[in-house]
Design a protein around this motif. Structure first.
Motif, PDB file in Angstrom:
ATOM      1  N   LEU A 205      87.174  35.772 -52.521  1.00 46.65           N
ATOM      2  CA  LEU A 205      86.973  34.148 -53.251  1.00 46.65           C
ATOM      3  C   LEU A 205      88.338  33.607 -52.951  1.00 46.65           C
ATOM      4  CD1 LEU A 205      84.830  34.329 -56.410  1.00 46.65           C
ATOM      5  CD2 LEU A 205      83.975  33.724 -53.959  1.00 46.65           C
ATOM      6  N   ALA A 206      89.584  34.479 -52.647  1.00 52.39           N
ATOM      7  CA  ALA A 206      90.791  33.862 -52.681  1.00 52.39           C
ATOM      8  C   ALA A 206      91.720  35.162 -51.995  1.00 52.39           C
ATOM      9  CB  ALA A 206      91.310  33.397 -53.973  1.00 52.39           C
ATOM     10  N   CYS A 207      92.878  34.434 -51.415  1.00 57.59           N
ATOM     11  CA  CYS A 207      93.922  35.428 -50.948  1.00 57.59           C
ATOM     12  C   CYS A 207      95.042  34.861 -51.029  1.00 57.59           C
ATOM     13  CB  CYS A 207      93.306  36.023 -49.547  1.00 57.59           C
ATOM     14  SG  CYS A 207      94.496  37.105 -48.773  1.00 57.59           S
ATOM     15  N   GLY A 208      96.082  35.382 -51.902  1.00 59.40           N
ATOM     16  CA  GLY A 208      97.428  34.642 -51.999  1.00 59.40           C
ATOM     17  C   GLY A 208      98.248  34.686 -50.644  1.00 59.40           C
ATOM     18  N   THR A 209      98.155  36.030 -50.018  1.00 58.01           N
ATOM     19  CA  THR A 209      99.020  35.883 -48.954  1.00 58.01           C
ATOM     20  C   THR A 209      98.526  35.348 -47.527  1.00 58.01           C
ATOM     21  OG1 THR A 209      98.018  38.429 -48.639  1.00 58.01           O
ATOM     22  CG2 THR A 209     100.077  38.209 -49.488  1.00 58.01           C
ATOM     23  N   THR A 232      90.663  27.543 -51.542  1.00 60.85           N
ATOM     24  CA  THR A 232      90.043  28.978 -51.455  1.00 60.85           C
ATOM     25  C   THR A 232      88.546  28.827 -51.480  1.00 60.85           C
ATOM     26  OG1 THR A 232      89.959  29.400 -53.742  1.00 60.85           O
ATOM     27  CG2 THR A 232      92.058  29.765 -52.531  1.00 60.85           C
ATOM     28  N   ARG A 233      87.793  29.618 -50.945  1.00 57.97           N
ATOM     29  CA  ARG A 233      86.441  30.078 -50.951  1.00 57.97           C
ATOM     30  C   ARG A 233      85.875  29.667 -52.347  1.00 57.97           C
ATOM     31  NH1 ARG A 233      82.069  28.631 -48.199  1.00 57.97           N
ATOM     32  NH2 ARG A 233      80.501  30.078 -48.038  1.00 57.97           N
ATOM     33  N   GLY A 234      86.429  29.911 -53.316  1.00 58.29           N
ATOM     34  CA  GLY A 234      86.224  30.055 -55.008  1.00 58.29           C
ATOM     35  C   GLY A 234      86.390  28.720 -55.504  1.00 58.29           C
ATOM     36  N   GLY A 235      87.119  27.759 -54.413  1.00 59.12           N
ATOM     37  CA  GLY A 235      87.015  26.351 -54.920  1.00 59.12           C
ATOM     38  C   GLY A 235      88.399  25.746 -55.574  1.00 59.12           C
ATOM     39  N   GLU A 236      89.205  26.872 -55.895  1.00 62.33           N
ATOM     40  CA  GLU A 236      90.575  26.701 -56.538  1.00 62.33           C
ATOM     41  C   GLU A 236      91.638  26.256 -55.524  1.00 62.33           C
ATOM     42  OE1 GLU A 236      92.050  28.629 -59.930  1.00 62.33           O
ATOM     43  OE2 GLU A 236      90.060  29.651 -60.357  1.00 62.33           O
ATOM     44  N   GLU A 237      92.597  25.578 -55.977  1.00 57.55           N
ATOM     45  CA  GLU A 237      93.750  25.465 -54.710  1.00 57.55           C
ATOM     46  C   GLU A 237      94.872  26.289 -55.003  1.00 57.55           C
ATOM     47  OE1 GLU A 237      94.507  21.152 -54.325  1.00 57.55           O
ATOM     48  OE2 GLU A 237      92.624  20.792 -53.407  1.00 57.55           O
ATOM     49  N   LEU A 238      95.598  26.860 -54.196  1.00 59.01           N
ATOM     50  CA  LEU A 238      96.839  27.496 -54.142  1.00 59.01           C
ATOM     51  C   LEU A 238      97.722  26.475 -53.611  1.00 59.01           C
ATOM     52  CD1 LEU A 238      95.988  31.154 -53.268  1.00 59.01           C
ATOM     53  CD2 LEU A 238      96.341  30.279 -55.649  1.00 59.01           C
ATOM     54  N   LYS A 239      99.019  26.616 -54.073  1.00 57.50           N
ATOM     55  CA  LYS A 239     100.231  25.561 -53.517  1.00 57.50           C
ATOM     56  C   LYS A 239     101.055  26.445 -52.920  1.00 57.50           C
ATOM     57  CE  LYS A 239     101.042  21.484 -55.144  1.00 57.50           C
ATOM     58  NZ  LYS A 239     101.274  20.131 -56.242  1.00 57.50           N
ATOM     59  N   ILE A 240     101.453  26.243 -51.886  1.00 61.87           N
ATOM     60  CA  ILE A 240     102.728  26.971 -50.947  1.00 61.87           C
ATOM     61  C   ILE A 240     103.804  26.004 -50.717  1.00 61.87           C
ATOM     62  CG2 ILE A 240     103.056  28.600 -49.010  1.00 61.87           C
ATOM     63  CD1 ILE A 240     100.399  29.181 -50.652  1.00 61.87           C
ATOM     64  N   TYR A 241     104.956  26.417 -51.158  1.00 67.74           N
ATOM     65  CA  TYR A 241     106.256  26.021 -50.885  1.00 67.74           C
ATOM     66  C   TYR A 241     107.063  26.671 -49.956  1.00 67.74           C
ATOM     67  CZ  TYR A 241     105.123  23.466 -55.355  1.00 67.74           C
ATOM     68  OH  TYR A 241     104.473  23.136 -56.482  1.00 67.74           O
ATOM     69  N   PHE A 242     107.677  26.147 -49.273  1.00 64.39           N
ATOM     70  CA  PHE A 242     108.552  26.795 -48.362  1.00 64.39           C
ATOM     71  C   PHE A 242     109.730  26.066 -47.542  1.00 64.39           C
ATOM     72  CE2 PHE A 242     104.823  25.576 -46.168  1.00 64.39           C
ATOM     73  CZ  PHE A 242     105.372  24.794 -44.755  1.00 64.39           C
TER      74      PHE A 242
END
Length: 271
Positions: A205-209, A232-242
């Motif tokens: 449902l998700a993968c951080g890397t 993600t597939r589970g519907g939640e959002e991850l936020k990536i900063y770089f």
């Protein structure tokens, strides 16, 4: 009986164990994980996280995928273990812990956790691999663990498990194999992603890397900019900063919510 916590990081679920007293010896962690991660027969999870003592950092972790293999890194697992360590009094709200991929720093703010991940390496666009139906581009990057990122025409209908399994075992990535992420770039700050995870051997449902890998390769193609939201597939959002310097990416942070599902004790019948 062994006490454990069940936690979820944006859809990835984990079994977490305070192993500072060595209840589960290192040479038994693989078989232990294979047994407890069985769904319907035991607790069930994408992986197990063991927290141990560290001489140089707040703690050391061992992260093992459901197949019992130890992995260098798991982004959503890192977020869960940071909150676990804070809630258990093992570390403060800001911490650094030891992993096979190097030290990882984290900040806990309630259910939200932000982790400073190892800098991506091995970035390569348009890698030499046989394209499959529906592929628009295919790239590679290591974000603590290897990821192939494929931009596709129709993400919702895409055969992620079938093609993901083929990419995972492609001879180009032997013997360790790779994870496979399939993405749709919605806008300059939003990516939709589905992932086939090595070690779980299925879509998760998700993968951080994987979210980091997707953001990095999309930025390398000048299609997104920091910060990037990854749905993600589970519907939640991850936020990536770089921070991007040419084709190099530094100070990569992964941020998202975590959930404590329950606390329990493992009966020997679960093993």
């Amino acid at each position: 009986m062994i006490e454990f916590w069940k936690m979820s990081g944006s859809g990835n679920d984990f079994i977490l164990i305070d192993n500072r007293q060595g209840r589960v010896p290192e040479d038994e962690m693989g078989s232990f994980t294979r047994k407890v991660c069985r769904r319907r027969e035991s607790v069930g999870a994408d992986g197990t996280i063991f927290v141990s003592e560290s001489q140089n950092y707040d703690f050391r972790w061992h992260y093992l995928n459901a197949d019992g293999g130890e992995a260098e890194m798991c982004g959503n697992g890192a977020r869960c273990v940071a909150r676990f360590a804070f809630m258990k009094g093992i570390a403060g709200q800001k911490m650094t812990f030891q992993t096979l991929a190097g030290p990882v720093s984290a900040e806990v703010a309630g259910r939200m956790v932000k982790v400073l991940m190892p800098s991506p390496s091995g970035l390569e666009t348009d890698i030499d691999i046989q394209h499959k139906p529906g592929w628009k581009s295919v790239d590679f990057v290591n974000t603590g663990v290897p990821h192939v990122v494929v931009q596709v025409d129709n993400l919702e209908a895409h055969p992620v498990v079938e093609q993901g399994r083929a990419v995972r075992i492609d001879p180009s990535f032997s013997p360790a194999g790779t994870n496979a992420d399939f993405i749709n770039i919605v806008s300059s700050d939003l990516i939709e992603m589905r992932t086939y995870e090595r070690g779980v051997e299925d879509e998760t449902l998700a993968c951080g890397t994987g979210a980091i890998a997707s953001a990095v390769v999309a930025s390398a193609r000048d299609m997104v900019h920091s910060p990037v939201r990854v749905k993600t597939r589970g519907g939640e959002e991850l936020k990536i900063y770089f921070k991007k310097k040419g084709m190099l990416f530094e100070e990569v942070w992964l941020e998202g919510s975590t959930s404590l599902i329950y606390e329990g004790r493992l009966n020997e019948e679960a093993l």
